[in-house]
Design a protein around this motif. Sequence first.
Motif, PDB file in Angstrom:
ATOM      1  N   ALA A 217       0.800  -1.302   0.096  1.00 55.94           N
ATOM      2  CA  ALA A 217      -0.058  -0.038   0.057  1.00 55.94           C
ATOM      3  C   ALA A 217       0.811   1.197  -0.181  1.00 55.94           C
ATOM      4  N   LEU A 218       1.976   1.113   0.662  1.00 58.83           N
ATOM      5  CA  LEU A 218       2.901   2.388   0.717  1.00 58.83           C
ATOM      6  C   LEU A 218       3.661   2.554  -0.655  1.00 58.83           C
ATOM      7  N   ASP A 219       3.920   1.353  -1.098  1.00 58.10           N
ATOM      8  CA  ASP A 219       4.649   1.283  -2.368  1.00 58.10           C
ATOM      9  C   ASP A 219       3.758   2.098  -3.547  1.00 58.10           C
ATOM     10  N   VAL A 220       2.466   1.566  -3.345  1.00 61.82           N
ATOM     11  CA  VAL A 220       1.490   2.111  -4.335  1.00 61.82           C
ATOM     12  C   VAL A 220       1.328   3.519  -4.225  1.00 61.82           C
ATOM     13  N   THR A 221       1.176   3.870  -3.307  1.00 58.66           N
ATOM     14  CA  THR A 221       0.917   5.520  -2.614  1.00 58.66           C
ATOM     15  C   THR A 221       2.098   6.216  -3.336  1.00 58.66           C
ATOM     16  N   ALA A 222       3.377   5.642  -3.126  1.00 60.97           N
ATOM     17  CA  ALA A 222       4.700   6.481  -3.418  1.00 60.97           C
ATOM     18  C   ALA A 222       4.524   6.341  -5.218  1.00 60.97           C
ATOM     19  N   ALA A 223       4.245   5.236  -5.792  1.00 64.88           N
ATOM     20  CA  ALA A 223       4.121   5.180  -7.323  1.00 64.88           C
ATOM     21  C   ALA A 223       2.933   6.225  -7.775  1.00 64.88           C
ATOM     22  N   TYR A 224       2.022   6.008  -7.128  1.00 59.82           N
ATOM     23  CA  TYR A 224       0.781   6.837  -7.695  1.00 59.82           C
ATOM     24  C   TYR A 224       1.154   8.321  -7.577  1.00 59.82           C
ATOM     25  N   ILE A 225       1.854   8.726  -6.136  1.00 60.99           N
ATOM     26  CA  ILE A 225       2.296  10.277  -6.145  1.00 60.99           C
ATOM     27  C   ILE A 225       3.385  10.865  -7.228  1.00 60.99           C
ATOM     28  N   ASN A 226       4.358   9.486  -7.413  1.00 61.04           N
ATOM     29  CA  ASN A 226       5.252   9.758  -8.591  1.00 61.04           C
ATOM     30  C   ASN A 226       4.690  10.085  -9.872  1.00 61.04           C
ATOM     31  N   VAL A 227       3.518   9.410 -10.294  1.00 63.36           N
ATOM     32  CA  VAL A 227       2.976   9.624 -11.559  1.00 63.36           C
ATOM     33  C   VAL A 227       2.352  11.022 -11.684  1.00 63.36           C
ATOM     34  N   LEU A 228       1.696  11.258 -10.504  1.00 65.56           N
ATOM     35  CA  LEU A 228       0.884  12.651 -10.592  1.00 65.56           C
ATOM     36  C   LEU A 228       1.919  13.649 -10.669  1.00 65.56           C
ATOM     37  N   THR A 229       3.306  13.420  -9.968  1.00 68.10           N
ATOM     38  CA  THR A 229       4.287  14.517 -10.057  1.00 68.10           C
ATOM     39  C   THR A 229       4.753  14.730 -11.536  1.00 68.10           C
ATOM     40  N   ALA A 230       5.253  13.484 -12.130  1.00 71.13           N
ATOM     41  CA  ALA A 230       5.507  13.503 -13.535  1.00 71.13           C
ATOM     42  C   ALA A 230       4.495  14.152 -14.311  1.00 71.13           C
ATOM     43  N   LYS A 231       3.111  13.886 -14.232  1.00 76.03           N
ATOM     44  CA  LYS A 231       2.391  14.503 -15.000  1.00 76.03           C
ATOM     45  C   LYS A 231       2.068  16.067 -14.906  1.00 76.03           C
TER      46      LYS A 231
ATOM     47  N   LYS B 134       7.862  13.809 -20.247  1.00 74.01           N
ATOM     48  CA  LYS B 134       7.005  12.584 -20.832  1.00 74.01           C
ATOM     49  C   LYS B 134       7.418  11.336 -20.619  1.00 74.01           C
ATOM     50  N   ASN B 135       8.806  10.856 -20.834  1.00 74.43           N
ATOM     51  CA  ASN B 135       9.462   9.746 -20.765  1.00 74.43           C
ATOM     52  C   ASN B 135       9.318   9.228 -19.157  1.00 74.43           C
ATOM     53  N   THR B 136       9.671  10.112 -18.390  1.00 73.55           N
ATOM     54  CA  THR B 136       9.571   9.769 -17.069  1.00 73.55           C
ATOM     55  C   THR B 136       8.269   9.565 -16.517  1.00 73.55           C
ATOM     56  N   LEU B 137       7.234  10.318 -16.994  1.00 70.33           N
ATOM     57  CA  LEU B 137       5.759   9.935 -16.827  1.00 70.33           C
ATOM     58  C   LEU B 137       5.385   8.646 -17.336  1.00 70.33           C
ATOM     59  N   SER B 138       5.841   8.015 -18.545  1.00 67.98           N
ATOM     60  CA  SER B 138       5.570   6.654 -18.984  1.00 67.98           C
ATOM     61  C   SER B 138       6.195   5.727 -17.963  1.00 67.98           C
ATOM     62  N   GLU B 139       7.534   5.953 -17.528  1.00 69.27           N
ATOM     63  CA  GLU B 139       8.447   4.926 -16.644  1.00 69.27           C
ATOM     64  C   GLU B 139       7.497   5.055 -15.502  1.00 69.27           C
ATOM     65  N   ASN B 140       7.150   6.141 -14.632  1.00 64.89           N
ATOM     66  CA  ASN B 140       6.388   5.918 -13.598  1.00 64.89           C
ATOM     67  C   ASN B 140       5.187   5.441 -13.601  1.00 64.89           C
ATOM     68  N   LEU B 141       4.441   5.456 -14.767  1.00 63.35           N
ATOM     69  CA  LEU B 141       3.182   4.844 -14.785  1.00 63.35           C
ATOM     70  C   LEU B 141       3.552   3.310 -15.096  1.00 63.35           C
ATOM     71  N   LEU B 142       4.436   3.031 -15.830  1.00 67.09           N
ATOM     72  CA  LEU B 142       4.942   1.368 -15.798  1.00 67.09           C
ATOM     73  C   LEU B 142       5.056   0.942 -14.534  1.00 67.09           C
ATOM     74  N   ASP B 143       5.872   1.672 -13.550  1.00 62.97           N
ATOM     75  CA  ASP B 143       6.192   1.234 -12.191  1.00 62.97           C
ATOM     76  C   ASP B 143       4.753   1.141 -11.542  1.00 62.97           C
ATOM     77  N   LEU B 144       3.864   1.961 -11.529  1.00 63.53           N
ATOM     78  CA  LEU B 144       2.419   1.718 -10.859  1.00 63.53           C
ATOM     79  C   LEU B 144       1.848   0.434 -11.228  1.00 63.53           C
TER      80      LEU B 144
END
Length: 456
Positions: free
Chosen positions: A152-166, A218-228
């Motif tokens: 749950a913590l990892d997903v929270t961090a990954a979700y926030i990373n996607v929003l940050t990149a977006k 944009k590349n960072t956004l795609s990578e973060n979304l993949l991590d999620l």
Amino acid sequence: MPKREKDMLLPIRYIACLFVAVGAIVLQVVAQEAPTPDTLTLERSIELALAHNRNVQQSRIQTQGAAINLRQAKQNLLPSLDAGMSHSYSQGRFINPTTNQYVEENFVSGNQYVSSSLVLFDGLRMFRNITLQAHAYRATQLEEQLMEEQVALDVTAAYINVLTAKDMVAQIDSQVAVTQRQVERSTVLFDEGAIPPGDYYDLKGQYASDLNSLNAAKNTLSENLLDLFRLLNLPYDEQVSLAPLQAVPLPKAPMSDADGLYQTASERLGIIKAADHWQQQAEFSLKAARSSYFPTLSLGAGLSSNYSKDGMGSYYDQVQNNLGRSLAFSLSIPIFSRFQVRNNVARAKLDVLNAEQAAQTRRNELQQTTHQVLFNLEAAKERYRNLVEQVAHYTESFRIAEVRFNAGAINSVEFLIAKNKMDNANANLVIARYQWHLRQRIVDYYNGELLVGEAE
């Protein structure tokens, strides 16, 4: 309708029905393989991860295995029951089991038996094994909860990373738009010879640099979304959108000091309780190992019978007439086992020592972590507040620089310096805002507000 036309329409109808059936099957398969919704929220992302994440699934399998071990430990108290029968054909000289006489002929015989045994005393080994398996099962349940909490913590961090990149993509895209307007304006002026060539090419170079930054974002956004999606263990869907978070994070519970946060975490989370149960499991494993020093007393009972071709009466009569009954007590006294019991006890003592050290280490790590997460939260808050002021100041500075640059009062170098300062401040503010979100949610977790399962 003529018969010939009807015959021609039949294959066409058949092909049409086949296409409809295949299409329905394909749609059903696609629906089954694409469970990801069009819009993901943080809560829904955590739910999907808990349902599909491989580590969570493995943890649940281990818990089920521990439950089986506990059930078997309890069922070991039950008596055993065995039954069997045999049928043989012999040729030559044999003893007839029903007459105890030698016979020299083709001979058919058989026997049947039912036996049962029950351990009356084994130094309390089985009872101690039940207790240690109960502690192991509870510890495994808590370890499963720990895994769910970590995911749950990892997903929270990954979700926030996607929003940050977006948001970074949106921020840099607006920077590109500002630079593009200046390039378009400068191109007209350059063609008319109204600005120095150096200023024009500086702006063109900045525009190319902004485009590269946009591409990297944009590349960072795609990578973060993949991590999620890796954490969710679902097929990647680049079209999915993520629901935004509130502007400024708010704690779900009153803020505690470091000591209070440690107490809350140790009471409400499974990290300490799991270590305590593993320690108790090791202690009862030591007691079970010491039980091997004691004798074992068992009770056995059985029924047996036999029959033969030359026996008196039918098969049923022979089984009844030859029925034998037995009742036996068995006492096994350990005298010398090549020091196996002694060495097993020594290894069990080491396991207890290791479990004690692991439990103490977990307490120390939790105490240190709860202090650290509060430090990080306060630092994130302070950084965000400072950056809000910095963005306001640099935005005003850039506005003035843009007016002066358009009026020809400053050159491109001064203009780009002011622009880069504002751009960097805005980017840092985006990152700081989401870092505050992440730090706050980590504190909420240790405060018991992000539990995915209750620890008893």
